[in-house]
Structure formats: structure tokens, C-alpha cells
Design an enzyme around this catalytic site. Sequence first.
Site, mmCIF file in Angstrom:
data_model
loop_
_atom_site.group_PDB
_atom_site.id
_atom_site.type_symbol
_atom_site.label_atom_id
_atom_site.label_comp_id
_atom_site.label_asym_id
_atom_site.label_seq_id
_atom_site.Cartn_x
_atom_site.Cartn_y
_atom_site.Cartn_z
ATOM 1 C CE LYS A 1 -3.651 -2.280 2.646
ATOM 2 N NZ LYS A 1 -4.750 -2.200 1.679
ATOM 3 N NE ARG B 1 -10.581 -9.875 -3.106
ATOM 4 C CZ ARG B 1 -10.922 -8.918 -3.981
ATOM 5 N NH1 ARG B 1 -11.156 -9.235 -5.228
ATOM 6 N NH2 ARG B 1 -11.010 -7.670 -3.590
#
Length: 581
Positions: free
Chosen positions: A361, A438
Amino acid sequence: MAVTLVTSVASSSARFHLRSFSSSPSPLSSSFLRFQLPPRFRLALAVTPLYHSSRAMAHTLAQATLGLTQANSIDHPKVTFAAKDVDVTEWKGDILAVGVTEKDMAKDVNSKFQNPILSKLDAHLGGLLADVSSEEDFSGKPGQSTVLRLPGLGSKRVGLIGLGKSASSPSAFQSLGEAVAAAAKASQASSVAVVLASSESNESKLTSASAIASGTVLGLFEDSRYKSESKKPSLKSVDIIGFGTGPELEKKLKYAEDVSYGVIFGRELVNSPANVLTPAVLAEEASNLASMYSDVMTANILNEEQCKELKMGSYLAVAAASANPPRFIHLVYKPSSGPVKTKLALVGKGLTFDSGGYNIKTGPGCLIELMKFDMGGSAAVLGAAKAIGQIKPPGVEVHFIVAACENMISGTGMRPGDVLTASNGKTIEVNNTDAEGRLTLADALVYACNQGVDKVVDLATLTGACIVALGNSMAGIYTPSDELAKEVIAASERSGEKLWRMPMEESYWEMMKSGVADMVNTGGRAGGSITAALFLKQFVDEKVEWMHIDMAGPVWNEKKKAATGFGVATLVEWVQNNSSS
């Protein structure tokens, strides 16, 4: 030297809520090697054979002691709620708080209140309440409040708190409770009474009283565990006036209190920094819940080897780079008596920190400094577990499931392009290591469905795309089941939390196809929250009703710089509605 350093700190302890989680020193001590072997062999052993155990020892180093930070022990506000029918002018205490709508503030040609309760109060105050409301331009709008210290009543202070044009939603009454808590803190009040200027139907009174109680408890809460100084709230009692009396209302107030402390627990988990709340500590917190409610709850915590036996390749790939080992959390609630009619599973994303992995990030808006909240889904699930353990709904079995880990960067971590095999045999090409949540949920959903449940709800701070679509105050929900959507939305409306159903657009699955595996883990920017939900659907048994809640927006209150505890109240309400009570 590196081995000596690691061994020397191997017995350090970690604390969360002042509970200790100690690790034992490695039996293969560096001092033994140093004094028993020649230098040449000591060097070889330090570099080669011990390399394989260095990761295990590094786990100890990283476990919740980094920075020597430990959570202070704080007492949560304990407030007694009582429903009373007394004359508001005769109630004795510190603050009489009156919830008013804009309509309630209407005055006649003589500048006198038309509302009976406000008129009665103002008559005892010689018209001062009407004068002050005019001078301060108080009109009953939401967010407005004024607290006056005036003689003439049994209460030391009178407060007017705005409810807006009408007070019809639980969130409006929860805001009233929060305003009452703020007023109590500001004046160091120990006793407060709450009354509405306009009466409601008997059914609405139960819901409104419950929301006021919840708002008051949550409004009093301040997470000062990581501050060097803290102030303890002085509020001890809240009287709910004009809402009726009796066991039904008392039960509602107790329910609100139980849920509120579940929300507070969820907030504490999210607020805790990643150097304190590691996967192992999160698992320990779950185990403590099972111990606390041992009459109805059990815990099964799986380590890395046990997850390998279950072939959880998707989940373990995310955990592979971290010095802190993963923990797969499974709590089970079963009522102590009576038959079980419905089996539910609540699955929460449990990334105690998310660096993004090799797709690290970076740049403005990446929020890497807030990635301690990437376990907000697990906090909602465990907060709900705490409340449900306290409430003990009959006729329903609930499985609370969290695949806890960190998404970090190291030579052992997953790389873009890697192919993973989930526990249901499906293969995933990793095209973005920052779409890790996920991957953990995939194996958690397979595990949940294998428990023989009828319905599964998963919660996750999954996508920035959902924040773009719905903002920071609303979560997106995805489900193929219209019936389940109705159930959960109805529960959210009663809890005051905001959900919005999003489309499961099957044609978007084309973006998720891989050339070398069954699927990729991201489908690009367009419809990112939808493709994430379609990905999760691949790991849910078709016989099980399933819903995904993307709570990336409402997990955090930027203004307060603190967790919201979002999801707990809705989950508890949904479980309660599926019980036989």
C-alpha cells in the site's frame, strides 16, 4: 549473534486487557552452541540448521511486545437503567434530558410552548426555558442540544436535545442517548433522567428506550487503554421516564446493555494496534469468551499445521510472510437446553495488519497507517459472540469463524503470479497480493459450510471500491438470497446500522478468469466490490444461504479517530430473530 538476540527475548510476554501470553525459550539455546562447539562449526550451525527454526523464534519476538506497549486495565462504565413513571417536575437528580422534535418546539403568539411537557416544565421555571431556547436559536434540529442549570425543579439541570423533524428511527434515539452521555460527562453528573416531549406507541416505546440505553452506554465509552491518563465517567444511573414499566421493558433495556458491551468489545479489538493485537492474541481473546460463557460456548483454535491438514492453501499463503503465526478461530454457541432449530455461521475477516504484501500500500489514500482495522469483520463477529453468550438465545446454534493472520512482506511471502489451492480444491492465481482478505475468507467459508449450517453471513473490510460507492456510513451487502437479504436488512433497521443491497452481476465474472488457474483474485477497478463478492461465492456451498457484508466504510469513525463497532448490533439482532425466543 542474531540467534543469541532472538533467544534472549524469547521469554518476553504480551498483554491485551492485562492478560499474559508468554512464550517459552527455545531449548536449542545459543549459549549451548557457543560453549560446546569450535568457532567454525558454531558459525555453520548458526547460519544453516538454525535457519529453519529462526522463523519460529521470530514469532516470539514479534508477539505483542514490540514497543513495550501493553494495554492499561480500564473499567467500563456500568450504568443502571430503570423505567419509571414519575412527574418530570418532581424527578430528583443531576440532569433531566428532554428529547424534542422541531414540531415540539412550536410556540404560541405569547411565545409559550404548545407542547404539554415543555409547557409544564417552563411553567415551573418562570418561562426561562422558552427564553433560552429563543436566545440560543434552539429549534430541535438533530445535533442541537442545550443544558441549563436552573432553579425551580428537582433536577439540577435541564437539557433539551434535538431529534429533528421526527424521531422514528433507532439511530435517532441512539443519538439522543449519546448526547445524554456527553452532557453527563461535561457536568460530571451521576444521575440522569430521559423523557420525550412527544409520546409514542407502546411498541415504539420499547424500541426507543432500548436505543436510548444503547446510545448512552456507547456514548460514555472512551478507549483510553493506550493513554497514560484517563478519566472515569461519573454517570451511575439513568431513569427512562414516560416509556412505561414492566418486565418487557426491563428485558429490552437489559438486551440493549448486553449488545452495547459487545459493541464496546468489538471497538476495543479494532482500536488495538497491530503490535499488541496479533493473530495469537486475537485467538486468546476468543478463547477467553468461550471460558467466560462455558455453559453455552466452546472454542477450537487451529494452528498452522492443523490448517495445513485441512488444505487451507489460500488462507496460509496470506499468512506465510508474517513473523506472527496464523490462528484459525472457531467458537460454537449452543443453547444449554432445548432443541436447535437453526444453525448459523458468522465469518469475519481477521487481518490484524495488512501491508498489502508485495503490492504494498503506497501513496495518498492507501490508509496503511489504519490497517489495524482490517480485522473489523472479526471484531464484529467476536463482539456478537460476547453479546450472544450473555443473552443466550434458545433454539439456535451459532458458529463464529475467523481466519486470523497478517499480510506482510518477506522471502516466504506469496508473490504476484503465484497459484494457490483452496480447501475446496479450487485454484487461484494471485494477481494482487493486496486482495488478501478474500483469500482468507475463501477457506473460512468452506470451513463454515462444512459445519452443516443453514445460513452464513461474512463480514469484511474488503474493498475500497465499496467506500467509493457507498461512503463511510453504509455497508454494502451481497447475496443471491432475497429471503436472507430481507432478514438481515430488517435486523439492521432495528439496530440502527445502515446497509445497502448491491447487485451480484454474474456477467462480471468474466473479469475474474485466469489463463492458468480457475480464477484470479481481483478483476480490476471496475465493479471491484462486486467481483470480490463473486469471488467469495465460489467457496460457498450452493445449499447454504449466504450473504457478504463489505463494511470497509463504516468500520472507522475518522472524526473520532476510533472504531465504531459496526456490525455487532445487526448480527445479534439477526441471530435473535432466528432463535425460538
